[in-house]
Design a protein around this motif. Structure first.
Motif, short mmCIF file in Angstrom:
data_model
loop_
_atom_site.label_atom_id
_atom_site.label_comp_id
_atom_site.label_asym_id
_atom_site.label_seq_id
_atom_site.Cartn_x
_atom_site.Cartn_y
_atom_site.Cartn_z
N UNK A 1 6.91 -20.78 38.56
CA UNK A 1 7.46 -21.34 37.28
C UNK A 1 6.71 -20.75 36.05
N UNK A 2 7.39 -20.28 34.89
CA UNK A 2 6.99 -19.82 33.97
C UNK A 2 6.30 -20.87 32.98
N UNK A 3 4.82 -20.94 32.79
CA UNK A 3 4.04 -21.98 32.20
C UNK A 3 3.96 -21.72 30.62
N UNK A 4 5.21 -21.96 30.07
CA UNK A 4 5.17 -21.82 28.66
C UNK A 4 3.91 -22.68 27.74
N UNK A 5 3.27 -23.66 28.40
CA UNK A 5 2.22 -24.45 27.58
C UNK A 5 0.94 -23.46 27.70
N UNK A 6 0.75 -22.29 28.63
CA UNK A 6 -0.30 -21.61 28.39
C UNK A 6 0.23 -20.45 27.23
#
Length: 274
Positions: A19-24
């Motif tokens: 999953x692409x972790x947009x929060x990072x």
């Protein structure tokens, strides 16, 4: 019965998904487009998310997933699955990669039937909860710095932690209880960082973006959580102790005058690459 469906059937594909972790990429993102990757009877997986999953002691974000027909699915948990060892000597035991599933509240689970694989959605988090968790996680590190100065031998005996929106705590396996004067000194150290509005930053390992380091006043702590960029909004910390039985101590902090900042949170409008 499990009614799971997936765009990527087969165990090999499941364990290789990420999953692409947009929060990072941007911790102030509260809303972003994504696509459905997997649907289960109680949860949904997306190709990307702004929702921070439970981990490192920090509670998960809560929020909504809006389907392309306008149906709203509320989630009250986010969990990491299919992680693998980072293999970094400076981060022993760190698990990285894998996917994040959003656990849908029981009242909305029948609505999962309206979701379809590959369909576009919009995922959004509760901004106030995120802001309070970021504040609480930052405060927990200031508490930890205070403990490391006053009772440094306890740090190696940390056995647990919990970061929630309105407080944080650490548990230690130590023979001697924390005395009142030690608690006062810990509180003094932590509050000095708040009063000076100490700057905070987070960096990622060059080889592994999930391996992250928290920086403040020359101190560095491995941590993958969400944080503030400075300490003043935490307000005065109150430090407390609780005995958990023979050889176990809990040190917690609360910050009743905290002022979580909601300014700066924004939505991502560009399409997420699939």
């Amino acid at each position: 019965m499990n009614c799971a469906t997936s765009l990527n059937p087969g165990n090999d594909m499941i364990f290789n998904r990420r999953t692409r972790r947009l929060y990072y990429e941007d911790f102030l993102l509260y809303k972003a487009p994504a696509r459905v990757v997997r649907i289960e009877d109680d949860s949904i997986e997306l190709d990307a998310t702004v929702a921070y999953p439970e981990g490192g002691g920090q509670e998960a974000d809560h929020g909504t997933i809006v389907l392309d027909d306008g149906t709203v699915l509320r989630f009250d948990d986010a969990k990491k699955l299919y992680l693998h060892p980072a293999g970094l000597a400076e981060f022993p035991g760190l698990q990285v990669g894998g996917v994040i599933k959003h656990v849908i509240v029981p009242e909305d689970r029948l609505l999962l039937r309206q979701a379809s694989l590959g369909a576009p959605v919009v995922v959004q988090i509760d901004v106030e909860r995120r802001a309070r968790l970021a504040l609480s996680h930052t405060a927990s590190h200031l508490l930890y710095l205070g403990i490391s100065q006053v009772r440094p031998e306890a740090i190696e005996s940390t056995i647990g932690c919990h970061i929630r929106p309105h407080g944080a705590r650490f548990d230690f396996a130590v023979e001697n209880r924390f005395e009142a004067d030690e608690l006062a000194r810990i509180e003094l150290v932590a509050n000095a960082y708040v009063q000076s509005n100490a700057l905070v930053s987070v960096s990622a390992h060059a080889a592994e973006p999930d391996a992250r380091l928290w920086h403040c006043d020359g101190r560095v702590i491995p941590c993958g959580g969400i944080h503030l960029t400075s300490a003043a909004s935490i307000g005065p910390l109150q430090v407390r102790r609780r005995g958990l039985g023979r050889g176990k101590e809990r040190i917690s902090c609360e910050f009743p005058q905290a002022m979580p900042a909601l300014d700066g949170y924004h939505a991502k409008r560009a399409e997420v690459a699939s």
